[in-house]
Design a protein around this motif. Structure first.
Motif, short mmCIF file in Angstrom:
data_model
loop_
_atom_site.label_atom_id
_atom_site.label_comp_id
_atom_site.label_asym_id
_atom_site.label_seq_id
_atom_site.Cartn_x
_atom_site.Cartn_y
_atom_site.Cartn_z
N ASN A 249 0.84 -1.18 0.00
CA ASN A 249 0.00 0.00 0.00
C ASN A 249 0.88 1.24 0.00
O ASN A 249 2.11 1.16 0.14
N GLU A 250 0.27 2.39 -0.15
CA GLU A 250 1.04 3.63 -0.27
C GLU A 250 1.87 3.90 0.97
O GLU A 250 3.01 4.37 0.87
N ARG A 251 1.32 3.61 2.13
CA ARG A 251 2.05 3.84 3.38
C ARG A 251 3.21 2.87 3.56
O ARG A 251 4.21 3.20 4.20
N GLY A 252 3.08 1.68 3.01
CA GLY A 252 4.15 0.70 3.11
C GLY A 252 4.04 -0.20 4.32
O GLY A 252 5.00 -0.91 4.66
N ASN A 253 2.89 -0.23 4.98
CA ASN A 253 2.73 -1.09 6.16
C ASN A 253 1.79 -2.26 5.89
O ASN A 253 1.47 -3.03 6.79
#
Length: 267
Positions: A249-253
């Protein structure tokens, strides 16, 4: 330590046997026969473990709810294309952390998953089954190993992978460790959420932590000679090489990975 355990099981596949085991170990167990019963409860957050094993009609997907501990109940996306779905979830989101012992949590998960694998997930029972599996647990390595071993055996039994030639274990292990170690930084107050949609066609895994996330594009290229002796990024490279689809995802989590069924080369 006595733990409060709630089991929601519409066909008593797990409930009675697990109740006997856990009560004998000094835990308090309550059993419900439907998700509707659980929705009416206002004390789900008081349970250390919530175990759900339900048949779900695809044409009446389970909606996401807010409050009253409803996040511990399984939620089935309408995007899942199957007429009949089995929803299995272990939620330890509210597991009391006072004197937290990850070995205790590991043993609880191991008991549940060992029983399910041996007596519920038989070869006959899982044939043609479409199952949505969820885990929510504190950031600790030992329980994650139990979850990993269960998922590997589960997809093996459905024939998605051939254990003698698959590296799926490596990819999932890297993803789980990254979530605990790099995402949540071993903070047991933070959760790791694992979902797996399993059929005989493919296995789809999502691993989400509560950390700050990262930019996957910022990882040094492990194939660059200048980074030959750097360990950073190798786990992500393994994941990309082993899985058929990989997306952050965009956040990377949150990491989503897909492993498609391997052809049977013996035929």
């Amino acid at each position: 330590m006595e733990r409060k355990i709630l089991i929601i099981d519409d066909h008593d596949d797990l409930a009675s046997s697990l109740e006997e085991v856990f009560v004998a170990s000094g835990h308090a167990v309550e059993i419900l026969e439907s998700r509707d019963e659980a929705i009416l409860r206002d004390d789900i957050e008081s349970f250390d473990l919530v175990i759900t094993d339900l048949d779900v009609n695809h044409f009446a997907p389970v909606p996401a709810l807010e409050g009253n501990g409803a996040t511990c109940l399984p939620t089935i996306s309408a995007e899942i294309k199957a007429d009949h779905i089995k929803a299995f979830k272990i939620c330890a989101a509210n597991f009391r952390r006072d004197g937290f012992d990850e070995e205790e949590l590991r043993e609880l998960f191991a008991t549940i998953l060992d029983y399910k694998l041996r007596y519920v997930d038989t070869e006959k029972a899982v044939k043609g089954l479409h199952e949505f599996i969820e885990f929510e647990l504190p950031s600790a390595i030992s329980p994650m190993h139990v979850v990993l071993e269960y998922l590997i055996k589960r997809v093996e039994r459905l024939g998605v992978i051939k254990p003698e030639r698959s590296n799926l274990f490596i990819a999932l292990d890297e993803a789980f460790v990254n979530a605990v170690k790099h995402g949540n930084k071993f903070d047991t107050q933070k959760l790791v959420r694992i979902t797996s949609e399993v059929s005989d066609k493919e296995a789809r895994f999502t691993i989400e932590d509560e950390g700050e996330g990262f930019d996957v594009n910022s990882i040094p290229d492990p194939l660059d000679p200048e980074n030959l002796f750097k360990t950073s990024g190798r786990g992500v490279l393994f994941i990309y090489n082993i899985m058929d689809e990989v997306a952050y995802n965009e956040r990377g989590n949150r990491l989503t990975m897909v492993k498609k069924s391997e052809p049977d080369l013996t035929q």
